[in-house]
Design a protein around this motif. Structure first.
Motif, PDB file in Angstrom:
ATOM      1  N   GLY A  68       0.853  -1.383   0.045  1.00 37.66           N
ATOM      2  CA  GLY A  68       0.070   0.012  -0.167  1.00 37.66           C
ATOM      3  C   GLY A  68       0.627   1.351  -0.312  1.00 37.66           C
ATOM      4  O   GLY A  68       0.322   2.450  -0.245  1.00 37.66           O
ATOM      5  N   CYS A  69       1.932   1.140   0.279  1.00 38.34           N
ATOM      6  CA  CYS A  69       2.938   2.337   0.383  1.00 38.34           C
ATOM      7  C   CYS A  69       3.517   2.772  -1.243  1.00 38.34           C
ATOM      8  O   CYS A  69       4.312   1.618  -1.738  1.00 38.34           O
ATOM      9  N   CYS A  70       3.210   3.906  -1.687  1.00 37.31           N
ATOM     10  CA  CYS A  70       3.816   4.226  -3.089  1.00 37.31           C
ATOM     11  C   CYS A  70       5.209   4.270  -2.983  1.00 37.31           C
ATOM     12  O   CYS A  70       5.875   5.184  -2.342  1.00 37.31           O
ATOM     13  N   LEU A  71       6.003   3.357  -3.736  1.00 38.53           N
ATOM     14  CA  LEU A  71       7.595   3.665  -4.003  1.00 38.53           C
ATOM     15  C   LEU A  71       7.943   3.862  -5.219  1.00 38.53           C
ATOM     16  O   LEU A  71       7.245   3.452  -6.246  1.00 38.53           O
ATOM     17  N   THR A  72       9.047   4.482  -5.338  1.00 41.10           N
ATOM     18  CA  THR A  72       9.706   4.772  -6.702  1.00 41.10           C
ATOM     19  C   THR A  72      10.752   3.555  -7.236  1.00 41.10           C
ATOM     20  O   THR A  72      11.346   3.302  -6.487  1.00 41.10           O
ATOM     21  N   VAL A  73      10.498   3.328  -8.307  1.00 37.92           N
ATOM     22  CA  VAL A  73      11.564   2.264  -8.915  1.00 37.92           C
ATOM     23  C   VAL A  73      12.816   2.913  -8.990  1.00 37.92           C
ATOM     24  O   VAL A  73      12.854   3.933  -9.839  1.00 37.92           O
ATOM     25  N   THR A  74      14.070   2.459  -8.328  1.00 38.17           N
ATOM     26  CA  THR A  74      15.373   3.121  -8.544  1.00 38.17           C
ATOM     27  C   THR A  74      16.210   2.361  -9.514  1.00 38.17           C
ATOM     28  O   THR A  74      17.232   2.665  -9.796  1.00 38.17           O
ATOM     29  N   LEU A 131       7.144  -0.904   6.571  1.00 40.92           N
ATOM     30  CA  LEU A 131       8.218  -1.391   5.504  1.00 40.92           C
ATOM     31  C   LEU A 131       9.855  -1.474   6.600  1.00 40.92           C
ATOM     32  O   LEU A 131      10.564  -2.123   6.225  1.00 40.92           O
ATOM     33  N   GLY A 132       9.533  -0.509   7.520  1.00 36.24           N
ATOM     34  CA  GLY A 132      10.871  -0.587   8.233  1.00 36.24           C
ATOM     35  C   GLY A 132      10.965  -1.717   9.111  1.00 36.24           C
ATOM     36  O   GLY A 132      12.276  -2.274   9.518  1.00 36.24           O
ATOM     37  N   ASP A 133       9.977  -2.789   9.466  1.00 45.47           N
ATOM     38  CA  ASP A 133      10.120  -4.045  10.038  1.00 45.47           C
ATOM     39  C   ASP A 133      10.506  -5.278   9.176  1.00 45.47           C
ATOM     40  O   ASP A 133      10.320  -6.245   9.632  1.00 45.47           O
ATOM     41  N   LYS A 134      10.358  -4.885   7.699  1.00 47.94           N
ATOM     42  CA  LYS A 134      10.551  -6.004   6.626  1.00 47.94           C
ATOM     43  C   LYS A 134      11.882  -6.639   6.848  1.00 47.94           C
ATOM     44  O   LYS A 134      12.824  -6.054   7.018  1.00 47.94           O
ATOM     45  N   ARG A 135      11.742  -7.989   6.790  1.00 45.37           N
ATOM     46  CA  ARG A 135      13.221  -8.753   6.611  1.00 45.37           C
ATOM     47  C   ARG A 135      13.407  -9.200   5.013  1.00 45.37           C
ATOM     48  O   ARG A 135      12.288  -9.846   4.511  1.00 45.37           O
ATOM     49  N   VAL A 136      14.443  -9.830   4.834  1.00 45.01           N
ATOM     50  CA  VAL A 136      14.636 -10.660   3.587  1.00 45.01           C
ATOM     51  C   VAL A 136      13.845 -11.780   3.753  1.00 45.01           C
ATOM     52  O   VAL A 136      13.687 -12.471   4.807  1.00 45.01           O
ATOM     53  N   GLY A 188      -1.589   6.004  -2.185  1.00 47.31           N
ATOM     54  CA  GLY A 188      -0.347   5.127  -1.807  1.00 47.31           C
ATOM     55  C   GLY A 188       0.500   5.974  -0.661  1.00 47.31           C
ATOM     56  O   GLY A 188       1.611   5.486  -0.411  1.00 47.31           O
ATOM     57  N   HIS A 189      -0.412   6.798   0.041  1.00 52.66           N
ATOM     58  CA  HIS A 189       0.396   7.408   1.106  1.00 52.66           C
ATOM     59  C   HIS A 189      -0.108   6.861   2.471  1.00 52.66           C
ATOM     60  O   HIS A 189      -1.507   7.124   2.846  1.00 52.66           O
ATOM     61  N   ILE A 190       0.590   6.241   3.160  1.00 53.33           N
ATOM     62  CA  ILE A 190      -0.018   5.516   4.378  1.00 53.33           C
ATOM     63  C   ILE A 190      -0.132   6.537   5.668  1.00 53.33           C
ATOM     64  O   ILE A 190       0.315   7.459   5.713  1.00 53.33           O
ATOM     65  N   SER A 191      -1.663   6.286   6.017  1.00 51.40           N
ATOM     66  CA  SER A 191      -1.983   7.243   6.998  1.00 51.40           C
ATOM     67  C   SER A 191      -1.336   6.948   8.522  1.00 51.40           C
ATOM     68  O   SER A 191      -0.842   7.792   9.371  1.00 51.40           O
ATOM     69  N   CYS A 192      -1.240   5.602   8.716  1.00 52.00           N
ATOM     70  CA  CYS A 192      -0.885   5.050  10.212  1.00 52.00           C
ATOM     71  C   CYS A 192      -0.649   3.396   9.907  1.00 52.00           C
ATOM     72  O   CYS A 192      -0.951   3.150   9.094  1.00 52.00           O
ATOM     73  N   THR A 193      -0.345   2.922  10.914  1.00 51.35           N
ATOM     74  CA  THR A 193      -0.413   1.445  10.969  1.00 51.35           C
ATOM     75  C   THR A 193      -1.436   1.004  11.985  1.00 51.35           C
ATOM     76  O   THR A 193      -1.996   1.896  12.926  1.00 51.35           O
ATOM     77  N   ALA A 194      -2.276  -0.091  11.796  1.00 48.52           N
ATOM     78  CA  ALA A 194      -3.085  -0.823  12.686  1.00 48.52           C
ATOM     79  C   ALA A 194      -2.474  -1.922  13.188  1.00 48.52           C
ATOM     80  O   ALA A 194      -1.860  -2.778  12.571  1.00 48.52           O
ATOM     81  N   THR A 195      -2.940  -2.486  14.362  1.00 51.43           N
ATOM     82  CA  THR A 195      -2.713  -3.842  14.826  1.00 51.43           C
ATOM     83  C   THR A 195      -3.572  -4.730  14.968  1.00 51.43           C
ATOM     84  O   THR A 195      -4.884  -4.333  15.418  1.00 51.43           O
ATOM     85  N   ILE A 196      -3.587  -5.891  14.359  1.00 50.92           N
ATOM     86  CA  ILE A 196      -4.725  -6.744  14.482  1.00 50.92           C
ATOM     87  C   ILE A 196      -4.871  -7.566  15.882  1.00 50.92           C
ATOM     88  O   ILE A 196      -3.989  -7.912  16.508  1.00 50.92           O
TER      89      ILE A 196
END
Length: 203
Positions: free
Chosen positions: A46-52, A73-78, A101-109
């Motif tokens: 859901g986060c808009c990222l630019t192809v580099t 995305l900061g918590d993602k791992r390989v 694609g602009h994230i407002s916040c995160t939610a917890t399940i």
């Protein structure tokens, strides 16, 4: 612009963390690699990222500190997976709802109830965002356009059909996991406008 219709799932195959910047590579489903160019926008959870950069079906993205802090995305791992959507094209069908694609916040399940035909997921939001969560309204969850179900004071439910679970990463989520939230921009604009009008009348 995006529609919230997840087109496939990509796997993170490499991560390089630098000062206030993360570069990662995602292996895309091959059908989503057509006409990729440097500078193109692709939604990752859901986060808009630019192809580099890109090489065959592997696409490189740079993620800034603010995005890493605000999203999952900061918590993602390989080897983690992300929902992928290429940017929308004018004239094509919009099956979900318009998303930036602009994230407002995160939610917890906070709860999951699964049957063979349905999955009810309950999510807890920061309280300041709950005013934008309306029964039967739109919301983006990890890039998927979904309809809001029951709404409580600090949480809300969504119902996921088997097809949504099959084509997204949401089937692998468990209680305690966080997901990216994009509030529907039209809903936010209306709520904020009404608040300003009421506040002005009270002065």
């Amino acid at each position: 612009m995006f529609t919230g219709i997840v087109q496939g799932v990509g796997q993170i195959i490499d991560i390089v963390d630098k000062d206030k910047l993360r570069t990662y590579k995602v292996k895309l489903p091959y059908q989503l690699t057509k006409n990729i160019e440097i500078g193109a926008s692709i939604a990752n959870d859901g986060c808009c990222l630019t192809v580099t950069g890109f090489d065959d079906d592997v696409v490189t993205f740079d993620i800034m500190e603010e995005t890493l802090t605000l999203t999952t995305l900061g918590d993602k791992r390989v080897n983690d997976f992300v929902n992928i959507e290429r940017s929308a094209k004018y004239g094509e069908e919009i099956g979900g709802h318009v998303m930036s694609g602009h994230i407002s916040c995160t939610a917890t399940i906070v709860d999951l109830q699964k049957t063979t035909t349905n999955c009810e997921m309950t999510l807890q939001l920061p309280k300041k965002f709950m005013k934008y969560i309306l029964y039967k309204g739109f919301i983006g969850i990890d890039g998927a356009s979904l309809t809001v179900g029951q709404v409580k004071e600090d949480s809300f439910a969504i119902h996921l059909i088997p097809e949504t679970l099959a084509i997204t990463t949401l089937d692998a989520k468990k209680v305690g996991d966080k997901v990216n939230i994009e509030i529907d921009s039209q809903t936010q604009a209306i709520v904020d406008t009404v608040e300003r009008v009421l506040a002005a009348r009270e002065q």
